[in-house]
Design a protein around this motif. Structure first.
Motif, PDB file in Angstrom:
ATOM      1  N   VAL A 282       0.839  -1.208   0.000  1.00 35.42           N
ATOM      2  CA  VAL A 282       0.000   0.000   0.000  1.00 35.42           C
ATOM      3  C   VAL A 282       0.870   1.253   0.000  1.00 35.42           C
ATOM      4  N   GLN A 283       1.956   1.246   0.784  1.00 37.00           N
ATOM      5  CA  GLN A 283       2.858   2.392   0.809  1.00 37.00           C
ATOM      6  C   GLN A 283       3.462   2.641  -0.572  1.00 37.00           C
ATOM      7  N   SER A 284       3.818   1.571  -1.270  1.00 36.49           N
ATOM      8  CA  SER A 284       4.393   1.721  -2.607  1.00 36.49           C
ATOM      9  C   SER A 284       3.368   2.205  -3.615  1.00 36.49           C
ATOM     10  N   ILE A 285       2.086   1.865  -3.392  1.00 36.31           N
ATOM     11  CA  ILE A 285       1.023   2.411  -4.242  1.00 36.31           C
ATOM     12  C   ILE A 285       0.888   3.908  -3.999  1.00 36.31           C
ATOM     13  N   LEU A 286       0.889   4.321  -2.712  1.00 31.57           N
ATOM     14  CA  LEU A 286       0.776   5.741  -2.382  1.00 31.57           C
ATOM     15  C   LEU A 286       1.950   6.538  -2.943  1.00 31.57           C
ATOM     16  N   ALA A 287       3.112   5.902  -3.007  1.00 30.46           N
ATOM     17  CA  ALA A 287       4.306   6.560  -3.555  1.00 30.46           C
ATOM     18  C   ALA A 287       4.370   6.467  -5.080  1.00 30.46           C
TER      19      ALA A 287
ATOM     20  N   ALA B  49      -9.048  -8.343  -0.428  1.00 29.26           N
ATOM     21  CA  ALA B  49     -10.246  -7.968   0.320  1.00 29.26           C
ATOM     22  C   ALA B  49     -10.371  -6.457   0.453  1.00 29.26           C
ATOM     23  N   ARG B  50      -9.235  -5.762   0.463  1.00 24.64           N
ATOM     24  CA  ARG B  50      -9.248  -4.299   0.573  1.00 24.64           C
ATOM     25  C   ARG B  50      -9.365  -3.613  -0.788  1.00 24.64           C
ATOM     26  N   GLY B  51      -9.370  -4.401  -1.852  1.00 23.70           N
ATOM     27  CA  GLY B  51      -9.592  -3.847  -3.182  1.00 23.70           C
ATOM     28  C   GLY B  51      -8.363  -3.377  -3.917  1.00 23.70           C
ATOM     29  N   PHE B  52      -7.160  -3.851  -3.517  1.00 26.77           N
ATOM     30  CA  PHE B  52      -5.934  -3.384  -4.145  1.00 26.77           C
ATOM     31  C   PHE B  52      -5.357  -4.342  -5.176  1.00 26.77           C
ATOM     32  N   VAL B  53      -5.608  -5.618  -5.006  1.00 30.14           N
ATOM     33  CA  VAL B  53      -5.091  -6.596  -5.955  1.00 30.14           C
ATOM     34  C   VAL B  53      -6.224  -7.534  -6.369  1.00 30.14           C
ATOM     35  N   GLN B  54      -6.003  -8.200  -7.479  1.00 30.18           N
ATOM     36  CA  GLN B  54      -6.945  -9.214  -7.950  1.00 30.18           C
ATOM     37  C   GLN B  54      -6.158 -10.387  -8.512  1.00 30.18           C
ATOM     38  N   VAL B  55      -6.768 -11.551  -8.486  1.00 33.03           N
ATOM     39  CA  VAL B  55      -6.088 -12.744  -8.972  1.00 33.03           C
ATOM     40  C   VAL B  55      -6.758 -13.218 -10.254  1.00 33.03           C
ATOM     41  N   HIS B  56      -5.921 -13.571 -11.233  1.00 30.63           N
ATOM     42  CA  HIS B  56      -6.409 -14.117 -12.495  1.00 30.63           C
ATOM     43  C   HIS B  56      -5.981 -15.575 -12.584  1.00 30.63           C
ATOM     44  N   PRO B  57      -6.914 -16.490 -12.792  1.00 26.14           N
ATOM     45  CA  PRO B  57      -6.555 -17.918 -12.879  1.00 26.14           C
ATOM     46  C   PRO B  57      -5.432 -18.158 -13.883  1.00 26.14           C
TER      47      PRO B  57
ATOM     48  N   ALA C 224      -5.217   5.464  -1.408  1.00 27.48           N
ATOM     49  CA  ALA C 224      -4.436   4.571  -2.269  1.00 27.48           C
ATOM     50  C   ALA C 224      -5.206   4.255  -3.553  1.00 27.48           C
ATOM     51  N   ARG C 225      -6.523   4.082  -3.446  1.00 29.90           N
ATOM     52  CA  ARG C 225      -7.327   3.812  -4.649  1.00 29.90           C
ATOM     53  C   ARG C 225      -7.309   5.005  -5.599  1.00 29.90           C
ATOM     54  N   THR C 226      -7.435   6.219  -5.065  1.00 26.63           N
ATOM     55  CA  THR C 226      -7.398   7.390  -5.948  1.00 26.63           C
ATOM     56  C   THR C 226      -5.994   7.617  -6.495  1.00 26.63           C
ATOM     57  N   THR C 227      -4.967   7.188  -5.744  1.00 28.05           N
ATOM     58  CA  THR C 227      -3.599   7.269  -6.259  1.00 28.05           C
ATOM     59  C   THR C 227      -3.418   6.334  -7.448  1.00 28.05           C
ATOM     60  N   LEU C 228      -3.993   5.129  -7.364  1.00 31.87           N
ATOM     61  CA  LEU C 228      -3.950   4.212  -8.511  1.00 31.87           C
ATOM     62  C   LEU C 228      -4.636   4.834  -9.718  1.00 31.87           C
ATOM     63  N   ALA C 229      -5.767   5.494  -9.489  1.00 28.69           N
ATOM     64  CA  ALA C 229      -6.481   6.162 -10.588  1.00 28.69           C
ATOM     65  C   ALA C 229      -5.618   7.267 -11.186  1.00 28.69           C
TER      66      ALA C 229
END
Length: 228
Positions: free
Chosen positions: A13-18, A52-60, A151-156
């Motif tokens: 999360v810190q690396s996303i914010l940065a 669960a916090r909405g930062f990553v997702q898994v693809h089969p 962090a979500r708005t930083t990703l955006a």
């Protein structure tokens, strides 16, 4: 002592914010296991927490990836931030001297990072100002919620190439604190709302994403002054 899964999740999360981790980036379990010196089982647990916090997702059959928020999801996150952050700035009926001190200390760190032209620390501190606001006013639960929303708005902003100037963000943070210091809570709310609106409106069409080595982008942030 912090559990390894919490430490991994916190660093991601810190690396996303940065803005060191980009939307759509693959997070390999083995790479993270080697980086943090833990088992893949612990890495997987951390990634599941982040999912669960909405930062990553898994693809089969492909693995774990940093989420790529849609335009609609970005707008939803900004809307939530406006509600929470303007609500924080309502008159509380209690002295705010300690909060003002902490916020001015944070702004001094922002300015130091801007002067050093340190993009990662600068990005982290500008985003973390909003978390610091909640923490300094004694709202620990809201600060955790705000960290995730920020962090979500930083990703955006990373995905849609925000054009909002870092120096302007720092100046607007300072104006918000000045209004609080004068006891003008309504003006502080107006300034916060305008600030978040400008950041949201500065989002541009999707740009290319950099692919620096994962290890470099998960290095801890070194703050210019004492800890927040």
């Amino acid at each position: 002592m912090q559990h390894p899964t919490q430490s991994i999740a916190q660093q991601v999360v810190q690396s996303i914010l940065a803005r060191k981790l980009q939307p759509g980036e693959r997070l390999g379990e083995q790479a993270l296991s080697d980086l943090f010196g833990v088992s893949r089982t612990l890495v997987r647990e951390a990634l599941m927490q982040l999912q669960a916090r909405g930062f990553v997702q898994v693809h089969p059959r492909r693995g774990w990836f940093v989420v790529e928020p849609s335009v609609s999801e970005a707008h939803d996150a900004f809307a939530a931030r406006r509600v929470i952050e303007t609500g924080l700035l309502q008159e509380t009926g209690r002295p705010l001297q300690q909060a003002i001190y902490q916020l001015r200390k944070h702004i001094a760190q922002e300015k130091a990072a801007l002067e050093r032209a340190d993009p990662a620390t600068r990005a982290f501190l500008l985003a973390d100002f909003h978390v610091c606001l909640a923490q300094s006013m004694g709202h620990e639960t809201l600060s955790q919620i705000l960290r995730d929303l920020t962090a979500r708005t930083t990703l955006a902003a990373s995905l849609y190439q925000s054009q909002h100037d870092a120096n302007l963000s720092c100046k607007q943070h300072e104006e918000i604190v000045e209004a609080l210091e004068k006891g003008n809570y309504k003006h502080a709310q107006e300034l916060m709302c305008a600030h978040l609106n400008e950041v949201e409106q500065s989002l541009q069409p999707e740009q290319a994403i950099s692919h620096d080595p994962l290890r470099e982008r998960l290095n801890p942030i070194t703050l210019p002054l004492s800890d927040l």
